[in-house]
Design an enzyme around this catalytic site. Structure first.
Site, PDB file in Angstrom:
ATOM      1  N   GLY A  84       0.971  -1.183  -0.125  1.00 10.93           N
ATOM      2  CA  GLY A  84      -0.070   0.010  -0.043  1.00 10.93           C
ATOM      3  C   GLY A  84       0.723   1.235  -0.092  1.00 10.93           C
ATOM      4  O   GLY A  84       2.068   0.967   0.110  1.00 10.93           O
TER       5      GLY A  84
ATOM      6  N   SER B 176       6.132  -1.764  -2.179  1.00 10.68           N
ATOM      7  CA  SER B 176       6.424  -2.761  -3.197  1.00 10.68           C
ATOM      8  C   SER B 176       5.257  -2.332  -4.378  1.00 10.68           C
ATOM      9  O   SER B 176       4.248  -2.939  -4.532  1.00 10.68           O
ATOM     10  CB  SER B 176       5.778  -3.989  -2.852  1.00 10.68           C
ATOM     11  OG  SER B 176       4.831  -4.477  -1.945  1.00 10.68           O
TER      12      SER B 176
END
Length: 637
Positions: free
Chosen positions: A472, A546
């Protein structure tokens, strides 16, 4: 009246047909392509070849004349480029976009010609045409000389194994057939191409539009004593190197229609094979002998390069698709690490650490670019340091494969030494590769067998190993929820560990920045560590932004089935910026921080997360409870 006995005419005609077919079958085949910069006359040249060799029918010529009036760029003359520029978009723009293939024949030889686009954005199409060609005609506009795209196409032709070049100095009529201009262009090209490894380079001054030196010598270039283009194409020897290559037979299909027949179907990539020959399975080293060579027309005593056959062996040995049958005395490399030249085709750059599908003639394996050694400058062949390869760039990369493959160096065998790279998310072809050599260190590293397994470690801890991957935006609450969940799991007696993005950057990844390339490597390293921790039987909580789907997919593929759980902590950008717990959004929006996810670096939301936590209006404790319940229901804790 003279009476003619026509009873034997069918026999005569049949004999003539057989003779004709035999003649055609015995002709050699030359595959060549035209390449070069935009508007150098590639399509026109092919059209002129077809016209001068009398391979255009009257109805085609009539249609060509009509199209020339509608789309042509040559005034009242026939625009021969329209013979191969078949797409409407090509005709409207006067350019070649796709690769157009044409077949023609002369009394001496058969030809397949690929007309490739000159625009830089269609370099991938040029590489497609070059991949099967034996010779390249590099066209140069006599008015423009050697251009950037001329160099690029010549380099790609060299990388793709083309060893014979025709330097076609076209539109020589527009410079008054000037010998000095021709000589200057030839000298510049020879200087540029001297290190590209071409076996032959024949320069020809020509006018594709008017046919000068295309199929016959031109009276307007008395100073030129070389062959016409067609004369050279009919006589150039491109088969000498092929005759010296060892036997290679990539297995495409195992054919077993009944218990008495087990054959290996494929096409002979190089060399020859005969009944009774010894062969070796490339990957396993198992040896056998050819018992039969079956083909569509019946059994054969011998098969040569290019023939599609089925080989039956004397021994019941394991050979499957992706393997090769080869000559015992000249085996290919078998390795899971290799170096290769790469031509990059995609708008998104090639990034070290990102996983792709590497697909060869018959094999397919997950592959990671472990190291981008350098980018090749197409103007001077300098080796330049680079962190990525962008569209149409060429570089040398080291690859790490998830399983060994059998291959040859591309310079030794173009079929068994070539591969394409496939994007694992979109299935798009993003690059073409030419293998150089196996990496020596690959032969020195082996898996060490361990007696204590992952399952036994996990059973001791009374839990199921898992990697919960929290993704997120910055400030979405990933670390907060992961920390609360770990406290709950720890209180329940579970063995856990948190890998947090900021914490890991203080040690393992302290050398990495926040560019796209560094983000990819950041996730690769963490995924490998998480895999080792899961192997130890732990429940691993990974809290990293990520931002790229490809890296999250790579991390998932490293883990065992159902071991990877993607947790999308879904907080809108506006809410993250409002929270701004570390003051990073304020600085990024002022331009003080570069490559900040959500501001000037993208975040690719999960398309099908295993757990989707929408945070707005909910307390972190409730989110941790929801996730713990989800894990318990599925036996993770």
């Amino acid at each position: 009246m003279l009476k003619v006995d026509d009873s034997t005419l069918p026999e005569i005609e049949a004999a003539d047909i057989r003779t004709y077919l035999a003649t055609q079958e015995n002709k050699t085949l030359l595959r060549f392509l035209t390449c070069g910069s935009v508007d150098d006359g590639k399509s026109t040249l092919i059209g002129r070849l077809l016209f001068d060799t009398k391979l255009i029918f009257e109805d085609q010529l009539s249609a060509l004349e009509q199209d020339s009036r509608k789309h042509g760029t040559t005034g009242e003359d026939i625009d021969f480029a329209l013979l191969v520029d078949g797409l409407e978009a090509e005709r409207q723009q006067g350019i070649t976009i796709d690769v157009a293939y044409r077949f023609f024949s002369t009394p001496l030889r058969k030809f397949i010609v690929a007309d490739t686009p000159g625009h830089e954005q269609y370099t991938r199409n040029m590489a497609t045409g070059a991949s099967t060609a034996d010779l390249a005609i590099v066209l140069v506009d006599a008015r423009q000389g050697i251009l950037r795209q001329t160099r690029r196409h010549s380099m790609i032709a060299s990388l793709l194994g083309i060893r014979h070049i025709v330097l076609a100095v076209n539109k020589i009529d527009l410079v008054d057939f000037d010998e000095a201009i021709f000589n200057d262009i030839v000298a510049e090209y020879e200087s540029f191409a001297k290190d590209l490894g071409f076996t032959s380079m024949v320069p020809i001054p020509m006018s594709a539009r008017y046919g000068d030196n295309v199929t016959r010598a031109s009276e307007k270039t008395p100073w030129y004593s070389g062959p016409s283009l067609l004369d050279h194409l009919e006589t150039v020897d491109v088969e000498a190197e092929a005759r010296e290559r060892p036997f290679r037979f990539p297995v495409q299909y195992v054919n077993r229609p009944n218990l008495d027949f087990r054959g290996f179907a494929g096409t002979v990539a190089s060399g020859t094979v005969a009944v009774g020959d010894d062969v070796v399975v490339a990957k396993s080293g198992k040896r056998s002998r050819v018992k039969r060579i079956a083909s569509y027309g019946g059994d054969k005593a011998r098969a040569v390069e290019g023939e599609a056959v089925t080989l039956l062996l004397e021994d019941e040995i394991e050979v499957s698709r992706g393997n090769m049958l080869v000559a015992p005395e000249a085996r290919p490399h078998v390795a899971d690490q290799l170096a290769a030249n790469v031509v990059w085709f995609d708008e998104h750059p090639l990034l070290p650490g990102r996983m792709y599908l590497l697909r060869t003639e018959t094999d397919e394996v997950n592959a990671t670019v472990s190291h981008l050694k350098h980018r090749i400058n197409i103007n001077n062949f300098a080796h330049e340091a680079a962190k990525c390869l962008n569209l149409n760039e060429v570089g040398v990369c080291n690859f790490s494969l998830q399983a060994p493959i059998a291959f040859d160096a591309f310079q030794d065998d173009r079929t068994t030494g070539a591969f394409v790279l496939i994007d694992r998310l979109t299935n798009a072809t993003v690059g073409a590769g030419m293998m150089l050599y196996p990496l020596r260190r690959a032969a020195n590293i082996h898996w060490q067998a361990l007696d204590v397994s992952k399952n036994s470690r996990a059973e001791l801890k009374h839990q199921k190993p898992a990697v919960l991957w929290f993704t997120g935006l910055s400030g979405s609450g990933k670390s907060t929820v992961a920390n609360l969940l770990e406290k709950k799991l720890h209180a329940a007696g579970r063995h856990t560990y948190i890998l947090d993005g900021d914490n890991v950057r203080h040690g393992l990844n302290r050398d990495l920045g926040f560019t796209e390339e560094d983000r990819v490597e950041n996730i690769r390293r963490v995924a490998e560590v998480a895999r080792l921790m899961a192997d130890a039987g732990l429940i691993v909580l990974v809290s990293f932004i990520s931002p790229f789907r490809a890296e999250r997919r790579m991390a998932r593929d490293l883990m065992a089935q159902d071991e990877f759980v993607e947790v999308f902590v879904d907080t809108p950008f506006e809410e993250c910026a409002r929270r701004d717990p570390k003051g990073l959004y304020a600085r990024a929006l002022k331009g003080e921080i570069k490559n900040f996810t959500g501001v000037d670096s993208p975040y690719e939301e999960p398309e099908r997360a295993d757990v989707h936590l929408k945070t707005v209006g909910r307390a972190p404790e409730d989110l941790a409870d929801e996730l713990e319940t989800w894990m318990r229901e599925r036996g993770y804790c």
